[in-house]
Write a protein that holds these residues in place. Structure first.
Motif, PDB file in Angstrom:
ATOM      1  N   GLU A   1       5.300  -0.979  -3.271  1.00 22.27           N
ATOM      2  CA  GLU A   1       4.114  -1.303  -3.160  1.00 22.27           C
ATOM      3  C   GLU A   1       3.481  -1.326  -4.638  1.00 22.27           C
ATOM      4  O   GLU A   1       3.202  -0.090  -5.088  1.00 22.27           O
ATOM      5  CB  GLU A   1       3.388  -0.742  -2.270  1.00 22.27           C
TER       6      GLU A   1
ATOM      7  N   VAL B   1      -0.806  -4.549   2.901  1.00 24.36           N
ATOM      8  CA  VAL B   1       0.555  -4.658   3.658  1.00 24.36           C
ATOM      9  C   VAL B   1       1.528  -4.056   2.823  1.00 24.36           C
ATOM     10  O   VAL B   1       1.432  -3.882   1.669  1.00 24.36           O
ATOM     11  CB  VAL B   1       0.952  -6.288   3.419  1.00 24.36           C
ATOM     12  N   THR B   2       2.424  -3.134   3.539  1.00 28.63           N
ATOM     13  CA  THR B   2       3.333  -2.431   3.055  1.00 28.63           C
ATOM     14  C   THR B   2       4.775  -2.923   3.585  1.00 28.63           C
ATOM     15  O   THR B   2       4.860  -3.105   4.908  1.00 28.63           O
ATOM     16  CB  THR B   2       3.185  -0.862   3.434  1.00 28.63           C
ATOM     17  N   TYR B   3       5.981  -2.959   2.621  1.00 28.54           N
ATOM     18  CA  TYR B   3       7.191  -3.377   3.102  1.00 28.54           C
ATOM     19  C   TYR B   3       8.164  -2.359   3.014  1.00 28.54           C
ATOM     20  O   TYR B   3       8.025  -1.738   2.108  1.00 28.54           O
ATOM     21  CB  TYR B   3       7.374  -4.540   1.985  1.00 28.54           C
TER      22      TYR B   3
ATOM     23  N   HIS C   1       6.687  -4.275   8.168  1.00 33.82           N
ATOM     24  CA  HIS C   1       5.428  -4.563   7.859  1.00 33.82           C
ATOM     25  C   HIS C   1       4.366  -3.645   8.304  1.00 33.82           C
ATOM     26  O   HIS C   1       4.319  -3.596   9.528  1.00 33.82           O
ATOM     27  CB  HIS C   1       4.968  -5.989   8.027  1.00 33.82           C
TER      28      HIS C   1
ATOM     29  N   GLN D   1       0.545  -3.214   8.737  1.00 32.74           N
ATOM     30  CA  GLN D   1      -0.937  -3.990   8.380  1.00 32.74           C
ATOM     31  C   GLN D   1      -1.940  -3.052   8.714  1.00 32.74           C
ATOM     32  O   GLN D   1      -3.357  -3.651   8.948  1.00 32.74           O
ATOM     33  CB  GLN D   1      -0.767  -5.463   8.372  1.00 32.74           C
TER      34      GLN D   1
ATOM     35  N   GLU E   1       5.829   0.395  12.228  1.00 34.57           N
ATOM     36  CA  GLU E   1       4.527  -0.636  12.347  1.00 34.57           C
ATOM     37  C   GLU E   1       3.349  -0.259  13.180  1.00 34.57           C
ATOM     38  O   GLU E   1       2.344  -0.814  13.145  1.00 34.57           O
ATOM     39  CB  GLU E   1       5.376  -1.762  12.820  1.00 34.57           C
TER      40      GLU E   1
END
Length: 303
Positions: free
Chosen positions: A8, A31-33, A42, A44, A273
């Motif tokens: 990120e 948003v983090t992947y 994801h 959010q 998530e």
């Protein structure tokens, strides 16, 4: 095992650093992947939290102010209408506790929505007062199991009140020591600025679990096991115990949160998530005690 890496803004974050409670989710971008070797995960929650939390706290603060004000008026106008289990001395202290807690909601809401600019000292003070009021209310509600403690405002009950509030303040000190401010991407007042295995955080966690989980469980067992307590049970006690009912899910969430941070539970993509939402909802449910508590006490007295 190693925690999965999170990419990120060209920096690496740990999954377990992202999953924290009420205050420190605003430290990260929207948003983090997370790649587990399959489709990216994801999270959010941060953007949702920053958008929803200030409005929720504002509405709760307004309702709590009205409810606590009405409760104080009722205490003043009908001083002799309060008896066990909602004695006037107990209800007055609960009203003070909810009033102090309610007064903290506006700065917390502003800090979440616009960033915390009051400094690290006031951040620690906010957490100190937050948990001081919670511990005091929990101890007061727990003491309501006895019908003789708060039946009158005499030297005995006055000494107990001083002990409860002073003891709650001491118990809240670890919360102040674990909190601080961070500056990325904007100033935020976070709940846990130390490692999850830090002694001061472990002490704070143990105290929260004792208040939110062990104390109500012990009181329930004592009520069922002791004939005198069971014989004196009244439906009105359930109104006071609403505090435990609202905060108990958050206690469970804190326990799971610790197990995840300590890597005693292995996180999955679904955990990453959704757990932030679960923990945030649990704390939001607990916060509702400051408006539902006074309303329930008033309703019990009017009925």
């Amino acid at each position: 095992s190693q925690s999965p890496s999170v990419l990120e803004n060209k920096s690496s974050l740990d999954l377990l650093d992202i999953m924290d409670s009420f205050y420190n989710d605003s430290d990260y971008s929207n948003v983090t992947y997370l790649d587990y070797g399959a489709a990216p995960c994801h999270n959010q929650y941060c953007s949702v939290f920053q958008r929803v939390a200030p409005a929720f706290l504002a509405v709760t603060c307004t309702a709590a102010t009205l409810g606590t004000g009405a409760l104080l008026v009722a205490l003043a106008k009908w001083p002799h209408a309060w008896g066990w289990p909602q004695s006037r001395a107990l209800v007055a202290q609960l009203a003070v506790g909810t009033g102090l807690f309610t007064a903290l909601l506006p700065p917390v809401a502003v800090g979440i929505g616009q960033g915390w600019w009051l400094g690290a000292g006031l951040c620690k003070l906010t957490h100190l007062l937050w948990y001081w009021t919670l511990f005091a209310q929990g101890l007061l509600v727990g003491s309501s199991i006895s019908r003789t403690i708060w039946c009158r405002w005499d030297p005995r009950s006055q000494r107990l009140a001083v002990a409860v509030w002073a003891g709650a303040l001491v118990l809240a000190l670890p919360a102040a020591l674990t909190s601080s401010t961070v500056a990325a991407p904007e100033a935020s007042c976070i709940h846990r600025s130390v490692g999850v295995l830090s002694p001061v955080y472990l002490l704070h966690l143990a105290l929260c679990l004792c208040l939110f989980l062990l104390l109500p469980a012990a009181l329930l067992v004592a009520t069922l096991a002791v004939p005198q307590l069971r014989a004196g049970w009244k439906p009105g006690i359930c109104v006071s115990w609403l505090f435990f009912g609202l905060w108990m899910p958050y206690g469970v969430g804190l326990a799971v949160d610790f197990l995840l941070h300590a890597q005693l539970l292995q996180p999955t993509c679904g955990t990453f998530e959704h757990f932030d939402y679960v923990l945030g909802l649990c704390e939001g449910l607990g916060v509702l005690h400051c408006c539902l508590g006074p309303a329930a006490l008033l309703a019990a007295r009017l009925c």
